[in-house]
Design a protein around this motif. Structure first.
Motif, short mmCIF file in Angstrom:
data_model
loop_
_atom_site.label_atom_id
_atom_site.label_comp_id
_atom_site.label_asym_id
_atom_site.label_seq_id
_atom_site.Cartn_x
_atom_site.Cartn_y
_atom_site.Cartn_z
N ASP A 126 51.38 -63.95 129.06
CA ASP A 126 50.35 -62.93 128.89
C ASP A 126 50.96 -61.62 128.39
O ASP A 126 50.36 -60.92 127.57
CB ASP A 126 49.63 -62.68 130.23
CG ASP A 126 48.76 -63.86 130.65
OD1 ASP A 126 48.38 -64.65 129.77
OD2 ASP A 126 48.46 -63.97 131.85
N ILE A 129 51.47 -61.60 124.65
CA ILE A 129 50.22 -61.35 123.93
C ILE A 129 49.84 -59.88 124.01
O ILE A 129 49.42 -59.26 123.03
CB ILE A 129 49.09 -62.24 124.49
CG1 ILE A 129 49.34 -63.71 124.14
CG2 ILE A 129 47.74 -61.79 123.95
CD1 ILE A 129 48.29 -64.66 124.65
N ALA A 167 46.75 -75.04 122.20
CA ALA A 167 46.04 -74.08 123.05
C ALA A 167 46.68 -72.70 122.97
O ALA A 167 45.97 -71.67 122.92
CB ALA A 167 46.03 -74.57 124.50
N ASN A 168 48.02 -72.65 122.94
CA ASN A 168 48.71 -71.35 122.84
C ASN A 168 48.43 -70.66 121.51
O ASN A 168 48.25 -69.44 121.46
CB ASN A 168 50.21 -71.56 123.03
CG ASN A 168 50.59 -71.82 124.46
OD1 ASN A 168 49.82 -71.55 125.39
ND2 ASN A 168 51.78 -72.36 124.67
N LYS A 170 45.76 -71.05 119.74
CA LYS A 170 44.36 -70.59 119.80
C LYS A 170 44.26 -69.31 120.63
O LYS A 170 43.49 -68.40 120.29
CB LYS A 170 43.49 -71.69 120.42
CG LYS A 170 41.99 -71.38 120.38
CD LYS A 170 41.49 -71.36 118.95
CE LYS A 170 39.97 -71.43 118.85
NZ LYS A 170 39.31 -70.26 119.47
N ARG A 171 45.06 -69.20 121.68
CA ARG A 171 45.08 -67.97 122.49
C ARG A 171 45.49 -66.78 121.64
O ARG A 171 44.91 -65.70 121.75
CB ARG A 171 46.05 -68.12 123.67
CG ARG A 171 45.53 -68.89 124.85
CD ARG A 171 46.62 -69.01 125.91
NE ARG A 171 47.01 -67.71 126.45
CZ ARG A 171 48.12 -67.50 127.14
NH1 ARG A 171 49.00 -68.50 127.31
NH2 ARG A 171 48.39 -66.30 127.62
N ASP A 174 42.66 -65.89 119.17
CA ASP A 174 41.56 -65.21 119.87
C ASP A 174 41.95 -63.78 120.24
O ASP A 174 41.14 -62.84 120.12
CB ASP A 174 41.17 -65.99 121.12
CG ASP A 174 40.51 -67.33 120.80
OD1 ASP A 174 40.06 -67.51 119.64
OD2 ASP A 174 40.44 -68.19 121.70
N ALA A 175 43.21 -63.60 120.71
CA ALA A 175 43.67 -62.27 121.08
C ALA A 175 43.75 -61.36 119.86
O ALA A 175 43.43 -60.16 119.93
CB ALA A 175 45.04 -62.36 121.76
#
Length: 367
Positions: A126, A129, A167-168, A170-171, A174-175
């Motif tokens: 986190d 990001i 998934a990472n 995509k994170r 999105d961020a």
């Protein structure tokens, strides 16, 4: 195919002042020692959580060493002051394994250095990001299959890692969208016999499911020191149909960068190669996870290319020091270019500089 980032070419043409300084320096070390690299690669850690079948740096042994945050921050500050323009965090290991990778990225950005990363994207915190993503130029993930089964076989890891990587990514997409960040997000696949049938599948996943900006399709390049030689005789002449199918997947916001030029050079071998490396030790450099500074990433652990260590000396002392001077003269007078890695990272840069140095085109003043 569109290559808006010039991935299959080079961008040295946009740095005419640095090139002019290089041409003016010639064989004069006193002038050359003041020419600092435009681009540096930094390896935060030596360890890696994957064991890809094609890994070029398997000979280093994935050592559990890491750069200290203090030495890295100090070095990045100095690099920015000396005119280094960009840094890519990658290296012998997986950069995301360094618990302070976000602070390293922030230090590079604070020094005025454009910052990027190549990663397997199986790890994503986190704080990365939150702190690093907003200030980065680009991140490229190495995803060498379109299915979990093939991915696990090539990356020599668990099948569930494939889903975690997607998934990472995509994170991050999105961020980026929610934060309004400018970081370009892409993936790359090394074209191998095991994954050739899945390149289109991966491209659709990148475009439709994740929302990446591009997918790079690149050829294998045999490293002279690599333990693995499984792919050294690959031939890329039979993939014209694949190239055409991938071109059909391009949109206004997504591009497949099929590295056709690099594949052509791979199949040609040494036939049209320059006779001397111009990029080293002027335009780029590499810092290992041990802190050792090398002039070329294809010669890691080779003492002829070792300039010093950032844990022991300042970057300026290393870059202008005796070991780099010896390497400068070695490359100009002794290095056999045919011992170098074919299609190395500086290949296009070397081809460009070779033309400028030789000036073997007639009537060059008739522009």
């Amino acid at each position: 195919m569109s290559d808006r980032y010039a991935i299959d070419s080079h961008k040295l043409v946009y740095h005419p002042q640095r090139v002019a300084h290089y041409l003016d320096a010639g064989d004069d070390w006193e002038k050359m020692k003041k020419i600092y690299p435009i681009y540096m690669e930094i390896s935060p850690v030596g360890a890696c959580n994957h064991r890809c079948t094609f890994c070029a740096v398997d000979y280093i042994g994935y050592q559990p060493v890491r750069l200290s945050l203090e030495a890295t921050e100090r070095t990045l500050t100095e690099m920015g002051q000396q005119g280094v323009k960009s840094v890519m965090f990658a290296g012998e290991g997986e950069p995301m394994l360094h618990t302070d990778i976000d602070r390293m990225v922030m230090a590079a950005a604070a020094a005025g250095i454009d910052t990027a990363m190549t990663t397997n994207a199986s790890i994503l915190s986190d704080k990365f990001i939150e702190n690093a993503l907003p200030v980065m130029s680009w991140i490229k993930a190495s995803v060498n299959a379109g299915t979990a089964e093939t991915y696990a076989r090539i990356h020599q890891t668990k099948e569930r890692d494939f889903g975690q990587v997607l998934a990472n990514l995509k994170r991050m997409v999105d961020a980026r969208r929610s934060g309004g960040y400018s970081c370009v997000l892409g993936a790359q696949i090394l074209l191998l016999p095991e994954n050739a049938a899945e390149v289109e599948t991966l491209a659709r996943i990148c475009r439709d499911e994740i929302g990446l900006d591009y997918l790079v399709v690149k050829p294998y390049s045999q490293h002279a020191f690599s333990v693995t030689h499984v792919y050294q005789d690959l031939d890329y002449q039979g993939y014209a149909e694949l190239r055409s199918r991938l071109a059909a997947l391009n949109t206004e916001v997504f591009t497949v960068v099929y590295r056709e030029n690099t594949m052509k050079k791979h199949d040609e071998g040494d036939a049209h190669r320059y006779n001397r490396c111009h990029a080293t030790p002027a335009f780029w450099g590499y810092i290992m996870a041990t802190g050792a500074v090398y002039g070329c990433s294809a010669y890691l652990l080779d003492p002829r290319f070792d300039y010093g260590n950032i844990n022991e000396s300042s970057f300026s002392t290393i870059w202008e020091g005796e070991l780099r001077r010896k390497n400068f003269h070695f490359i100009r007078k002794e290095l056999d270019i045919h011992e170098c890695r074919l299609n190395c990272r500086m290949d296009e840069v070397n081809r460009y500089l070779d033309k400028l140095v030789k000036q073997d085109v007639q009537h060059i003043n008739f522009i």
